[in-house]
Design a protein around this motif. Structure first.
Motif, PDB file in Angstrom:
ATOM      1  N   ALA A  58       0.846  -1.206   0.000  1.00 49.89           N
ATOM      2  CA  ALA A  58       0.000   0.000   0.000  1.00 49.89           C
ATOM      3  C   ALA A  58       0.878   1.252   0.000  1.00 49.89           C
ATOM      4  O   ALA A  58       0.577   2.236  -0.677  1.00 49.89           O
ATOM      5  N   ASN A  61       2.330   1.616  -3.503  1.00 48.18           N
ATOM      6  CA  ASN A  61       1.281   2.022  -4.452  1.00 48.18           C
ATOM      7  C   ASN A  61       0.848   3.465  -4.250  1.00 48.18           C
ATOM      8  O   ASN A  61       0.533   4.173  -5.209  1.00 48.18           O
ATOM      9  N   ASP A 312       0.519  -6.151  -5.852  1.00 46.96           N
ATOM     10  CA  ASP A 312      -0.199  -6.955  -4.846  1.00 46.96           C
ATOM     11  C   ASP A 312      -0.036  -8.434  -5.150  1.00 46.96           C
ATOM     12  O   ASP A 312       0.188  -9.249  -4.255  1.00 46.96           O
ATOM     13  N   THR A 321      -6.028  -3.598  -4.974  1.00 48.06           N
ATOM     14  CA  THR A 321      -5.813  -2.230  -4.497  1.00 48.06           C
ATOM     15  C   THR A 321      -6.856  -1.307  -5.103  1.00 48.06           C
ATOM     16  O   THR A 321      -7.181  -1.444  -6.272  1.00 48.06           O
TER      17      THR A 321
END
Length: 507
Positions: A58, A61, A312, A321
């Motif tokens: 996360a 990203n 991911d 995501t």
């Protein structure tokens, strides 16, 4: 304070605000693996590692999205949309013969990785080819209302129903959150900005401490285990399961495995995530005080979201995501739409993912505390959708029909699908092919997807020959923002860093 303030923002304040975004996104990051990993056959140790991995990816990203994607201050976190097809992979018959739970966990994880690798391609292709740009160009303020509203309001099941799982800590969080963010800044004369801007840190600290006192004083000694799991601060099993230091790495669970049906189901889910994130991008551009996000930038953001899902799948998060809706709501609460703040929060995600025990400490905040905050954040995002009504003619019967019908169908159809599933254990479409069932059941269980689809279709097909319709639907208000170059401020908000616009021009 607006988007522009990122330049003049003092660093200490930016760091604290970034930490706030990190705390807020932890809820989803913990809830999803906590629901999936035990079903996959994993214990506390595996659960802690999956949460760490999800947090780590996360962070990466979020950095990619804020630097190269939409450039909006959005957090890219786990997505509830991907939970249903992941559960189908877990329940697929081919893992039933596995007796060792850890081995079953690894095999299931590899199955989800394979499906996500294929699913990411749909976002990468639609995003970077500019096909999604052509879809978004036809969006008017009228069709954006149901989509953006239900991106927020559609998550009502994560609000009070989750607060009520431990009402003695969830409700104080909800009440304090409203008091700190809405009342205190207007009642106090000194330091009034502080309470509104840092309301998450103030309220979570107070209620978490209160939950800790309740736990150690033995208030939950004789209650049901389920209540203990929701209320106690030491029940998540994360701190014990997490290592002190560990760096997640690609294919840490082994080589991905592929199943054609599961890949199809995951691709459909991936498409729904595109629609949801489009709504969230629009809300984020509004709350970041930026101009309306141009379709080409939405498309670029979706392309990078696809790369996020690819990451991911490489690292193995058992989840896809999408834009974290709660963090868009936090932009509204703090009135700070700073890109730098969100990049700092991504730094916290990566840092606490590597330092497992410290990350697990924050991840063990009881979930009803998060649910109390969600009541405020999701409400703000839903209200952002409603705010686009100012561009529509509400006296027009066409406007009233499209609005009312898309909202009603967007709530009613998923209600039927979800109710059916909770009673029967499977959706209304129940054939021998699980992947086919998912391809129908998952989209129609998703409120923003159904409402957005109905509104988009009606708005682009009904009475378009009438001259007044263009104004009634508010289409002319967004003319200026349909192309990147038409508005001078697009450059300021959405242009790529390091002069990359020369090589990757936006249209």
């Amino acid at each position: 304070v607006s988007y522009m303030s990122r330049l003049s923002f003092p660093l200490p304040e930016a760091v604290i605000l970034g930490f706030q975004h990190f705390i807020v996104m932890l809820g989803t990051t913990v809830i999803i693996p906590s629901a999936l990993v035990p079903q996959m056959g994993g214990g506390n140790e595996e659960k802690a590692r999956v949460i760490q991995t999800l947090l780590f990816v996360a962070g990466i990203n979020t950095l990619l999205q804020t630097f190269f994607g939409s450039r909006l201050p959005v957090v890219m976190g786990g997505s509830y949309t991907f939970v249903a097809p992941t559960i189908s992979i877990i329940l697929a018959g081919r893992y039933d013969n596995e007796t060792d739970p850890h081995e079953k966990f690894l095999r299931t994880m590899r199955g989800t990785q394979g499906a996500l690798i294929i699913a990411s391609t749909i976002q990468i292709i639609l995003g970077f080819s500019g096909l999604w740009r052509n879809v978004v160009k036809l969006l008017s303020p009228l069709s954006a209302v149901p989509l953006v509203s239900l991106v927020g309001f559609g998550l009502y099941e994560l609000g009070f129903p989750a607060v009520a799982k431990c009402v003695e800590i969830g409700l104080p969080e909800l009440i304090l959150m409203v008091a700190f963010s809405q009342y205190l800044p207007h009642v106090l004369h000194s330091g009034k900005g502080v309470f509104g801007r840092f309301s998450v840190l103030f309220t979570v600290s107070i209620v978490w401490l209160y939950a800790y006192i309740l736990t150690i004083s033995g208030a939950y000694k004789n209650v049901k285990l389920k209540t203990q799991a929701h209320c106690r601060v030491d029940r998540s099993g994360l701190i014990g399961g997490a290592p002190w230091i560990s760096v997640p790495y690609p294919f840490q669970w082994g080589a991905p495995t592929f199943d054609a049906g599961e890949c199809f189901a995951m691709m459909m889910t991936s498409f729904i995530a595109i629609v949801e994130s489009t709504g969230a991008f629009i809300a984020a551009s509004r709350y970041a005080s930026a101009t309306m996000i141009p379709p080409s930038i939405v498309s670029r953001g979706i392309g990078w979201q696809g790369i996020g899902i690819l990451l991911d799948s490489f690292f193995g998060t058992a989840n896809g995501t999408s834009v974290a809706v709660e963090n868009v709501g936090l932009l509204a609460v703090t009135h700070v739409g700073s890109r730098r703040v969100v990049q700092i929060s991504a730094g916290f995600m990566i840092f606490f993912a590597v330092l497992g025990k410290f990350g697990a400490l924050f991840a063990s905040i009881p979930l009803p505390i998060f649910a109390g905050m969600y009541c405020v954040f999701f409400a703000y995002v839903g209200a952002c959708g409603l705010s686009f009504l100012q561009f529509c003619n509400l006296n027009s019967f066409r406007t009233k029909f499209i609005l009312g019908f898309s909202f009603f169908i967007g709530i009613s159809v998923p209600q039927y699908f979800n109710e059916y599933a909770s009673v029967s254990g499977h959706g209304p479409v129940h054939t021998g092919a699980r992947w086919f069932n998912d391809m129908i059941n998952v989209p129609f269980s998703n409120k923003p997807f159904v409402a957005g689809l109905v509104a988009y279709f009606l708005d682009n097909t009904m009475h378009l020959h009438q001259s007044a319709v263009r104004k009634d639907r508010g289409y002319h208000w967004w003319d200026k923002f349909r192309s990147f170059k038409k508005d001078a401020r697009s450059e300021e908000f959405y242009s790529l860093p390091f002069n990359l616009n020369k090589f990757f021009p936006s249209v």
